[in-house]
Design a protein around this motif. Structure first.
Motif, mmCIF file in Angstrom:
data_model
loop_
_atom_site.group_PDB
_atom_site.id
_atom_site.type_symbol
_atom_site.label_atom_id
_atom_site.label_comp_id
_atom_site.label_asym_id
_atom_site.label_seq_id
_atom_site.Cartn_x
_atom_site.Cartn_y
_atom_site.Cartn_z
ATOM 1 N N VAL A 1 0.843 -1.202 0.000
ATOM 2 C CA VAL A 1 0.000 0.000 0.000
ATOM 3 C C VAL A 1 0.878 1.252 0.000
ATOM 4 C CG1 VAL A 1 -1.699 1.347 1.331
ATOM 5 C CG2 VAL A 1 -1.960 -1.121 1.137
ATOM 6 N N THR A 2 1.912 1.243 0.832
ATOM 7 C CA THR A 2 2.833 2.383 0.910
ATOM 8 C C THR A 2 3.510 2.609 -0.437
ATOM 9 O OG1 THR A 2 3.234 1.779 3.211
ATOM 10 C CG2 THR A 2 4.761 3.349 2.242
ATOM 11 N N ASP A 3 3.975 1.516 -1.032
ATOM 12 C CA ASP A 3 4.625 1.605 -2.349
ATOM 13 C C ASP A 3 3.670 2.201 -3.389
ATOM 14 O OD1 ASP A 3 6.654 0.926 -4.413
ATOM 15 O OD2 ASP A 3 5.103 -0.487 -5.067
ATOM 16 N N LEU A 4 2.405 1.755 -3.338
ATOM 17 C CA LEU A 4 1.394 2.267 -4.277
ATOM 18 C C LEU A 4 1.220 3.776 -4.095
ATOM 19 C CD1 LEU A 4 -1.133 2.069 -6.189
ATOM 20 C CD2 LEU A 4 -2.462 1.473 -4.164
ATOM 21 N N MET A 5 1.176 4.220 -2.864
ATOM 22 C CA MET A 5 0.948 5.640 -2.594
ATOM 23 C C MET A 5 2.153 6.513 -2.955
ATOM 24 S SD MET A 5 -1.425 5.320 0.786
ATOM 25 C CE MET A 5 -3.102 4.689 0.621
ATOM 26 N N ILE A 6 3.329 5.904 -2.952
ATOM 27 C CA ILE A 6 4.528 6.650 -3.374
ATOM 28 C C ILE A 6 4.567 6.733 -4.903
ATOM 29 C CG2 ILE A 6 7.072 6.558 -3.478
ATOM 30 C CD1 ILE A 6 6.905 5.270 -0.605
ATOM 31 N N LYS B 1 -1.362 10.560 -7.625
ATOM 32 C CA LYS B 1 -2.720 10.990 -7.944
ATOM 33 C C LYS B 1 -3.743 9.909 -7.564
ATOM 34 C CE LYS B 1 -5.194 12.847 -11.916
ATOM 35 N NZ LYS B 1 -5.345 12.475 -13.293
ATOM 36 N N ILE B 2 -4.852 10.352 -6.999
ATOM 37 C CA ILE B 2 -5.921 9.409 -6.651
ATOM 38 C C ILE B 2 -6.916 9.356 -7.820
ATOM 39 C CG2 ILE B 2 -7.729 8.843 -4.984
ATOM 40 C CD1 ILE B 2 -6.171 10.590 -2.939
ATOM 41 N N ASP B 3 -6.740 8.335 -8.671
ATOM 42 C CA ASP B 3 -7.640 8.170 -9.816
ATOM 43 C C ASP B 3 -8.189 6.734 -9.828
ATOM 44 O OD1 ASP B 3 -5.445 6.703 -10.554
ATOM 45 O OD2 ASP B 3 -4.789 8.069 -12.144
ATOM 46 N N GLU B 4 -8.905 6.376 -10.889
ATOM 47 C CA GLU B 4 -9.499 5.041 -10.986
ATOM 48 C C GLU B 4 -8.454 3.932 -10.908
ATOM 49 O OE1 GLU B 4 -12.583 3.749 -10.726
ATOM 50 O OE2 GLU B 4 -12.963 5.816 -10.184
ATOM 51 N N GLU B 5 -7.324 4.147 -11.584
ATOM 52 C CA GLU B 5 -6.250 3.134 -11.580
ATOM 53 C C GLU B 5 -5.717 2.928 -10.170
ATOM 54 O OE1 GLU B 5 -3.233 4.024 -14.437
ATOM 55 O OE2 GLU B 5 -4.605 3.850 -16.132
ATOM 56 N N PHE B 6 -5.640 4.030 -9.413
ATOM 57 C CA PHE B 6 -5.171 3.958 -8.028
ATOM 58 C C PHE B 6 -6.126 3.071 -7.201
ATOM 59 C CE2 PHE B 6 -5.655 5.397 -3.649
ATOM 60 C CZ PHE B 6 -4.350 5.349 -3.181
ATOM 61 N N TYR B 7 -7.419 3.337 -7.315
ATOM 62 C CA TYR B 7 -8.413 2.568 -6.551
ATOM 63 C C TYR B 7 -8.386 1.086 -6.946
ATOM 64 C CZ TYR B 7 -10.619 6.777 -4.606
ATOM 65 O OH TYR B 7 -10.866 7.934 -3.910
ATOM 66 N N GLU C 1 -5.854 -0.659 -8.117
ATOM 67 C CA GLU C 1 -4.650 -1.318 -7.584
ATOM 68 C C GLU C 1 -4.773 -1.538 -6.073
ATOM 69 O OE1 GLU C 1 0.170 -0.909 -7.989
ATOM 70 O OE2 GLU C 1 -1.068 0.265 -9.380
ATOM 71 N N LEU C 2 -5.353 -0.555 -5.376
ATOM 72 C CA LEU C 2 -5.561 -0.680 -3.931
ATOM 73 C C LEU C 2 -6.517 -1.847 -3.636
ATOM 74 C CD1 LEU C 2 -5.111 0.378 -1.046
ATOM 75 C CD2 LEU C 2 -6.969 2.008 -1.434
ATOM 76 N N GLU C 3 -7.539 -1.950 -4.477
ATOM 77 C CA GLU C 3 -8.513 -3.039 -4.371
ATOM 78 C C GLU C 3 -7.819 -4.404 -4.476
ATOM 79 O OE1 GLU C 3 -11.970 -3.929 -7.304
ATOM 80 O OE2 GLU C 3 -12.390 -1.981 -6.389
ATOM 81 N N GLU C 4 -6.932 -4.527 -5.463
ATOM 82 C CA GLU C 4 -6.179 -5.777 -5.685
ATOM 83 C C GLU C 4 -5.340 -6.139 -4.466
ATOM 84 O OE1 GLU C 4 -3.822 -5.928 -9.283
ATOM 85 O OE2 GLU C 4 -5.535 -5.190 -10.448
ATOM 86 N N ILE C 5 -4.653 -5.130 -3.895
ATOM 87 C CA ILE C 5 -3.789 -5.375 -2.731
ATOM 88 C C ILE C 5 -4.631 -5.866 -1.544
ATOM 89 C CG2 ILE C 5 -2.268 -4.297 -1.012
ATOM 90 C CD1 ILE C 5 -1.390 -2.333 -3.296
ATOM 91 N N LEU C 6 -5.770 -5.207 -1.314
ATOM 92 C CA LEU C 6 -6.646 -5.570 -0.188
ATOM 93 C C LEU C 6 -7.231 -6.970 -0.358
ATOM 94 C CD1 LEU C 6 -8.439 -2.121 0.169
ATOM 95 C CD2 LEU C 6 -7.131 -3.204 1.979
#
Length: 338
Positions: free
Chosen positions: A37-42, A46-52, A54-59
């Motif tokens: 999650v930290t790596d994703l945020m670094i 930008k918080i966009d659809e792709e961000f959400y 990828e976060l979904e996949e990690i969770l």
């Protein structure tokens, strides 16, 4: 005050050794989940659809559970709009806070003890999840607290189950009530309750057979055990704990649904959390079942069975980030003083 700072202050009042056990026990999950999650945020400022996505996949990869993840992502979207968050890194404490809320629930994670007389705790669960080990560790814990404890070897079908419980009984200095292999488990429980009354014990911990091949037989067996115990101690058992192996992830969740509340389960024990990177299963179980997590196994040592504490759990996961924020806050304070 930020969520991380509040969490750190809350943890400061708790036993240091327990905080360390949670941190050590959840190391694999921290690396497999929080660091991603930290790596994703670094990487993605930008918080966009792709961000959400990828976060979904990690969770989901951390076994948080699909339904829970969908609701969590929806909550995060709302928070981003409400707080006008633009930088992804600002989402870390928000995510932590949401996870903490999901874990906390409304239930009390304390074990229910009899206010006077014998406390009877029944353990259920399939073979191989760490049921007997959990009973042995809990016997040790109660003994350390000065309680008089007795064990009942009600898993009379699995080869070596009685002997395994006896080994734990010897380690904890606790007597085991048993019959020969293949005996009627309800008869063992009858003997154990009689012995507990005669010896004026505080806690009776009962092992049961862990076979799920025929669910109706298992439920009949449990009902018979309930009847025998309740005839002698009307308000018992005070807890029926379903033991689950955290390393089996979604399979553990399915087992919990299979046993369900029909078997009278009052709480859950999650073992082997130290052996999995998918500790998110605690969140999934907490959300999808109306049952509190009472105990967690954080290692192999006798003291590594701990009462579940949602604050300790979240603190252990985000320990690195909390440390960073504390250092930054200290540095900012020093700058301001200059």
């Amino acid at each position: 005050m930020s969520f991380f700072r509040k969490l750190k202050e809350s943890i400061a009042n708790k036993t240091e050794s327990v905080t360390k056990q949670f941190k050590d026990g959840l190391e694999k999950t921290r690396k497999g989940f929080v660091e991603k999650v930290t790596d994703l945020m670094i990487r993605r400022k930008k918080i966009d659809e792709e961000f959400y996505e990828e976060l979904e996949e990690i969770l989901i990869g951390a076994d948080v559970g699909v339904n829970t993840v969908m609701n969590l992502i929806e909550d995060l979207r709302e928070e981003v709009k409400k707080r006008k968050i633009e930088d992804a890194s600002e989402l870390q404490p928000v995510l932590s806070e949401k996870l903490s809320e999901l874990l906390r629930g409304n239930d009390n994670s304390q074990l229910k003890m009899s206010p006077d007389g014998i406390t009877v705790i029944l353990f259920v669960g399939v073979n191989g999840v760490g049921k007997t080990t959990t009973i042995g560790k809990l016997a040790h814990r109660f003994k350390q607290e000065g309680k008089k404890v007795l064990l009942a070897a009600g898993d009379t079908f699995r080869a070596g189950a009685i002997e395994q419980l006896e080994v734990w009984g010897e380690r904890a200095g606790v007597e085991v009530i048993k019959q020969q292999s293949g005996s009627d488990p309800a008869a063992v429980m009858f003997d154990a309750v009689q012995a507990a009354k005669q010896r004026q014990v505080d806690v009776l911990l009962c092992d049961t057979a862990g076979r799920l091949q025929n669910k109706s037989n298992l439920m009949e067996e449990l009902n018979k055990i309930f009847r025998v115990i309740q005839r002698e101690i009307p308000d018992a058992p005070h807890e029926v704990l379903l033991v689950l192996d955290a390393t089996t992830g979604q399979n553990a969740l399915n087992q919990a649904k299979l046993f369900g509340e029909k078997s009278g389960v009052t709480g859950l024990v999650l073992t082997k959390l130290d052996g999995t990177a998918k500790g998110g299963i605690v969140v999934a179980i907490r959300q999808e079942l109306n049952l509190p997590v009472k105990l967690v196994g954080l290692g192999e040592k006798v003291n590594d069975l701990q009462p579940f504490d949602s604050e300790q759990f979240v603190h252990a996961l985000f320990a690195g980030l909390i440390q960073e924020e504390t250092v930054e806050a200290t540095a900012t304070g020093e700058e301001e003083q200059k």
